[in-house]
Design an enzyme around this catalytic site. Structure first.
Site, PDB file in Angstrom:
ATOM      1  N   LYS A 113       0.740  -1.300   0.085  1.00 39.89           N
ATOM      2  CA  LYS A 113      -0.095  -0.054  -0.036  1.00 39.89           C
ATOM      3  C   LYS A 113       0.935   1.213   0.041  1.00 39.89           C
ATOM      4  O   LYS A 113       0.448   2.358  -0.631  1.00 39.89           O
ATOM      5  CB  LYS A 113      -0.951  -0.041   1.092  1.00 39.89           C
ATOM      6  CG  LYS A 113      -2.137  -1.371   0.827  1.00 39.89           C
ATOM      7  CD  LYS A 113      -3.009  -0.885   1.976  1.00 39.89           C
ATOM      8  CE  LYS A 113      -4.326  -1.950   1.650  1.00 39.89           C
ATOM      9  NZ  LYS A 113      -3.859  -3.471   1.617  1.00 39.89           N
TER      10      LYS A 113
HETATM   11  C1  LIG Z   1      -4.462  -4.421   1.183  1.00 39.52           C
HETATM   12  C2  LIG Z   1      -3.780  -5.855   1.035  1.00 39.52           C
HETATM   13  C3  LIG Z   1      -4.207  -6.943   0.367  1.00 39.52           C
HETATM   14  C4  LIG Z   1      -5.417  -6.832  -0.590  1.00 39.52           C
HETATM   15  O1  LIG Z   1      -5.317  -5.804  -1.833  1.00 39.52           O
HETATM   16  P1  LIG Z   1      -6.806  -5.345  -2.680  1.00 39.52           P
HETATM   17  O2  LIG Z   1      -5.952  -4.116  -3.496  1.00 39.52           O
HETATM   18  O3  LIG Z   1      -7.387  -4.950  -1.447  1.00 39.52           O
HETATM   19  O4  LIG Z   1      -7.156  -6.549  -3.398  1.00 39.52           O
HETATM   20  C5  LIG Z   1      -3.621  -8.140   0.020  1.00 39.52           C
HETATM   21  N1  LIG Z   1      -2.469  -8.174   1.291  1.00 39.52           N
HETATM   22  C6  LIG Z   1      -2.108  -7.157   1.827  1.00 39.52           C
HETATM   23  C7  LIG Z   1      -0.938  -7.539   2.934  1.00 39.52           C
HETATM   24  C8  LIG Z   1      -2.678  -5.999   1.990  1.00 39.52           C
HETATM   25  O5  LIG Z   1      -2.285  -5.107   2.980  1.00 39.52           O
END
Ligand SMILES: *Cc1c(COP(=O)(O)O)cnc(C)c1O
Length: 468
Positions: A113
């Site tokens: 993220k």
């Molecule tokens: C947010 C997140 C996901 C999921 O990602 P999306 O874009 O919501 O599909 C998967 N793994 C981790 C570690 C995350 O922080």
């Protein structure tokens, strides 16, 4: 100048900067680019030796054209990715002959993220500065999003950020990643309640923003924000180029919750990058897997798993894919979304639409037992410790792979140190915190504990915002 349209066809077209500040479209839809920029194989090939930050500019600039100056964008991108803990920014780790993990956890909060939220904070501040506006970010988190949003906006001069988390219900590492970041514009609110209560308060606040004084408005940084998806497209290009793309196709397995990260892969393909297969890897919250495999869309109650960042009941960005499957017919899609959101029936897509999705997408759901087993097995075979989310991707890749000759890249979405429960369940000692976080457990924390009472939370936000 790039224009954005709503998936439900009944909201004004907006520029990038308005989309950034808007969130949901006024007709309830999500914004998508009106014309997706495309690149020829020759052009993509010519980017082969670019460092991450220069490649990012090539991919991102067409989406922000008209709202962000080209040089200013490059400056922001350079700043963001210089702050990552690995010079390659998104390095590949090989697990087997044609199997790779793309490590997306070298940013400040150790999850993918950061790729988007670090840039989002800077883009917001740049646009707000020019418009002479200030905004309030409000969000609820059970983990990764909150810390990445706080790190991404801590240097913003025109943004106050309020992140709600359920008191005593997030792991210590995750809490400290939020509460130890210092900045006058950062407020951590620990709610005496659960995540759903925190989330409900955020939703209600977006619905009626009259508690905010002055000209301020709320901005959402959740995964439906287009700027997040845009930033995530880059690492598909980067990893492909590192493995001989675009002259040969690559497949990706993506640990999926809200369908944001994998939708970025789908965008990369639309932009001209040869991608053979995109695997939707879910935990037991498998609403998308049931739709893809059985053509049955049915929302079931949320389950709490060892992979909390993929715990969703509804996968909001999937609407963006449906928009394409329905030939960008907003009226038809609006009707479908009404049926899907009613939740009193199982909804099916027409077979030809689903067949279109299945040309590229496969899906697989991994339960907790298989998640832990995969962590153990990969460690035994390679000495590499996967975080549990990434383990779900690796397992799904192994189950769904169509062609052994095509390299398979699983997105490594987080560092295992963030997920103590899973690491311990798999029988491993906790790995060490990366260098830049080595004093995390002794840093001073700042947070306010509030009851799960929306009036008190809103009053708190209004006062803190007004005080500056
Ligand atoms: C947010 C997140 C996901 C999921 O990602 P999306 O874009 O919501 O599909 C998967 N793994 C981790 C570690 C995350 O922080």
């Amino acid at each position: 100048m790039m224009k954005y349209i709503s998936t439900r066809g009944n909201a004004p077209e907006l520029s990038f900067e308005d989309v950034l500040l808007t969130g949901l479209a006024s007709d309830g839809g999500l914004y998508v680019p009106k014309d997706v920029p495309t690149f020829s194989l020759e052009e993509i090939s010519s980017w082969r030796d670019l460092p991450y930050a220069e490649l990012a500019h090539k991919v991102i600039y067409p989406f922000v054209e008209g709202s962000v100056d080209a040089d200013a964008l490059q400056k922001m991108i350079n700043e963001v990715y210089k702050g990552f803990g690995h010079k390659a920014v998104a390095p590949l780790q090989q697990l087997d002959n044609n199997e790779y993990v793309l490590e997306l956890f070298h940013g400040p909060t150790l999850a993918f993220k950061d790729f988007a939220l670090q840039l989002l904070g800077r883009l917001l501040d740049y646009i707000l500065e020019r418009r002479n506006e200030k905004v309030v970010i409000m969000g609820a988190t059970s983990g990764d999003t909150g810390s990445a949003a706080i790190e991404g906006t801590k240097a913003c001069r025109n943004v106050d950020i309020f992140i709600l988390h359920p008191h005593n219900k997030v792991s210590e590492v995750q809490r400290r990643q939020m509460t130890t970041v210092s900045g006058d514009n950062i407020f951590n609110i620990a709610i005496e309640g659960n995540f759903d209560q925190a989330q409900d308060m955020v939703k209600a606040s977006f619905g009626d923003q009259s508690f905010l004084r002055g000209e301020r408005k709320l901005v959402a940084v959740n995964s439906i924000n287009w700027a997040r998806i845009m930033s995530q497209i880059v690492y598909y290009f980067y990893s492909s180029l590192n493995l001989g793309g675009p002259l040969r196709p690559i497949s990706y397995s993506v640990p999926t919750g809200n369908f944001g990260d994998i939708f970025a892969g789908y965008m990369a393909k639309k932009m001209g990058l040869p991608i053979e297969q995109l695997i939707i890897a879910t935990n037991s919250n498998d609403v998308l897997h049931r739709l893809m495999s059985k053509n049955q869309y049915e929302v079931r109650p949320l389950k709490h798993t060892l992979t909390p960042s993929m715990d969703i009941a509804v996968s909001s960005n999937f609407e963006r894919l449906l928009f394409d499957l329905y030939d960008q017919n907003g009226v038809e899609l609006a009707a479908l979304m009404t049926k899907m959101n009613a939740r009193d029936d199982i909804v099916s897509l027409s077979e030809d639409r689903l067949a279109k999705a299945r040309e590229i997408f496969d899906s697989y759901a991994v339960d907790e037992h298989a998640t832990i087993d995969t962590m153990k097995q990969v460690f035994a075979e390679t000495g590499y410790l996967l975080d549990p989310h990434t383990a779900i991707g690796v397992k799904a890749a192994c189950e769904c792979r169509r062609n052994m000759k095509t390299p398979m890249i699983t997105l490594g979405t987080a560092h295992p140190v963030k997920f103590e429960d899973a690491v311990k369940r798999a029988g491993f000692d906790m790995p060490e915190l990366p260098h830049h976080l080595s004093d995390l457990m002794t840093r001073e924390e700042r947070m306010d504990v509030l009851p799960a009472d929306i009036d008190m939370v809103q009053q708190f936000i209004a006062e803190k915002t007004f005080a500056q």
